[in-house]
Design an enzyme around this catalytic site. Structure first.
Site, PDB file in Angstrom:
ATOM      1  N   HIS A   1      44.322  40.556  34.558  1.00  0.00           N
ATOM      2  CA  HIS A   1      44.098  41.758  35.678  1.00  0.00           C
ATOM      3  C   HIS A   1      43.509  41.123  36.760  1.00  0.00           C
ATOM      4  CE1 HIS A   1      42.453  45.323  37.162  1.00  0.00           C
ATOM      5  NE2 HIS A   1      43.175  46.016  36.446  1.00  0.00           N
TER       6      HIS A   1
ATOM      7  N   LYS B   1      38.829  49.956  31.595  1.00  0.00           N
ATOM      8  CA  LYS B   1      37.912  49.201  32.243  1.00  0.00           C
ATOM      9  C   LYS B   1      36.586  49.382  31.760  1.00  0.00           C
ATOM     10  CE  LYS B   1      40.906  49.494  36.517  1.00  0.00           C
ATOM     11  NZ  LYS B   1      40.958  49.180  37.712  1.00  0.00           N
TER      12      LYS B   1
ATOM     13  N   GLU C   1      50.566  45.092  39.764  1.00  0.00           N
ATOM     14  CA  GLU C   1      49.499  46.042  40.117  1.00  0.00           C
ATOM     15  C   GLU C   1      49.118  45.407  41.741  1.00  0.00           C
ATOM     16  OE1 GLU C   1      47.310  48.174  37.273  1.00  0.00           O
ATOM     17  OE2 GLU C   1      45.982  46.452  37.276  1.00  0.00           O
TER      18      GLU C   1
ATOM     19  N   GLU D   1      41.034  42.182  38.564  1.00  0.00           N
ATOM     20  CA  GLU D   1      39.487  42.081  38.484  1.00  0.00           C
ATOM     21  C   GLU D   1      39.164  40.851  37.824  1.00  0.00           C
ATOM     22  OE1 GLU D   1      39.253  46.105  37.039  1.00  0.00           O
ATOM     23  OE2 GLU D   1      40.096  46.883  38.898  1.00  0.00           O
TER      24      GLU D   1
HETATM   25  P1  13P Z   1      43.570  52.770  39.119  1.00  0.00           P
HETATM   26  O1  13P Z   1      44.641  53.594  38.545  1.00  0.00           O
HETATM   27  O2  13P Z   1      42.132  53.365  38.850  1.00  0.00           O
HETATM   28  O3  13P Z   1      43.973  52.343  40.640  1.00  0.00           O
HETATM   29  O4  13P Z   1      43.508  51.308  38.585  1.00  0.00           O
HETATM   30  C1  13P Z   1      44.647  50.691  38.198  1.00  0.00           C
HETATM   31  C2  13P Z   1      44.274  49.470  37.152  1.00  0.00           C
HETATM   32  O5  13P Z   1      43.603  48.557  37.769  1.00  0.00           O
HETATM   33  C3  13P Z   1      44.924  49.380  35.756  1.00  0.00           C
HETATM   34  O6  13P Z   1      44.856  48.328  35.265  1.00  0.00           O
END
Ligand code: 13P
Length: 248
Positions: free
Chosen positions: A95, A13, A166, A97
């Site tokens: 993703h 990220k 996810e 996000e």
């Molecule tokens: P976390 O492992 O911090 O929950 O994040 C998952 C993620 O978004 C990986 O792309």
């Protein structure tokens, strides 16, 4: 028994610095060899140094986003051809996000996956429902709709991608999907892929969302979970290594 190797991908990220990246990668490299494929998806500015650090293997690297466009007047965008020049093998696409904060629609995600494949990159296509959608009983329809756009865009090339499930409510929350919950969705996704390609059984479907050293093995032990997409735990070498070890 499947012979495919599991895949563990770290999604850094928007974290990192020259010093932190070097320390993290040295920590991971010093733990090799791994019994699974391992990759890190890093912020764009660090691709160059990561490519140098990882040149001798065995880790692969990639980016966290790619433009849907080939080239041109798209300020701030990075093309698949550029990522290929930096030796990227993978790129995260869609993703949650990016879907949530950058308005990425199913169609944009599909176009990005297509652009990546056209340059020889493996798109890791992310799908997942929000908590509200899960509570409304919409999990299956949401993830199927998200994947369907990509299946439609890639047609016979769909077998070339990696899919990451996810659940949005499990990302960065410490609240992991139970192995049963994750397996149920992975099985749905596998069936959807099987309707589109004879390669579905060989495709890698990753689970992401609060994967940690203490829950990785049980998640990766599910029949349709072929590895993980790791956020927070990918920033600590010891945790990331422990998760990779849990995968094989
Ligand atoms: P976390 O492992 O911090 O929950 O994040 C998952 C993620 O978004 C990986 O792309």
């Amino acid at each position: 028994m499947s012979v495919k190797r599991k895949l563990v991908v770290g999604n850094w990220k928007m974290h990192g610095s020259h010093a932190a990246n070097a320390e993290l990668l040295q920590g991971v490299l010093s733990a090799q060899p791994f019994g699974c494929d391992v990759a890190v998806c890093v912020p764009f500015p660090y691709l160059s140094e990561v490519a140098v650090t990882l040149a001798k293997g065995p880790l692969a690297w990639g980016a966290q986003d790619v433009s849907a466009h080939e080239q041109g007047a798209y300020t701030g965008e990075v093309s698949a051809a550029m990522l290929a020049e930096f030796g990227c093998r993978y790129v995260l696409v869609g993703h949650s996000e990016r879907r949530a904060y950058h308005g990425e629609t199913d169609q944009i995600v599909a176009d990005k996956a297509k652009a990546a494949l056209a340059r020889g990159l493996t798109p890791v296509v992310c799908v997942g429902e929000t908590l509200a959608q899960r509570e409304a009983g919409e999990t299956a329809s949401v993830v199927k709709r998200q994947l369907s756009a990509v299946v439609h865009a890639l047609t016979h090339c769909i077998g070339e991608i990696v899919v990451a499930y996810e659940p949005v409510w499990a990302i960065g929350t410490g609240r992991t999907a139970s192995p049963e919950q994750a397996q149920e969705v992975h099985a749905l996704l596998r069936a959807q892929l099987a309707a589109a390609t004879p390669q579905a059984a060989q495709m890698r479907l990753l689970y992401g969302g609060s994967v940690k050293p203490d829950n990785a093995a049980i998640l990766f032990g599910q029949p349709d979970i072929d590895g993980g997409l790791i956020g927070g735990a990918a920033l600590k070498a010891a945790d990331f290594v422990a998760i990779a070890r849990a995968a094989g």
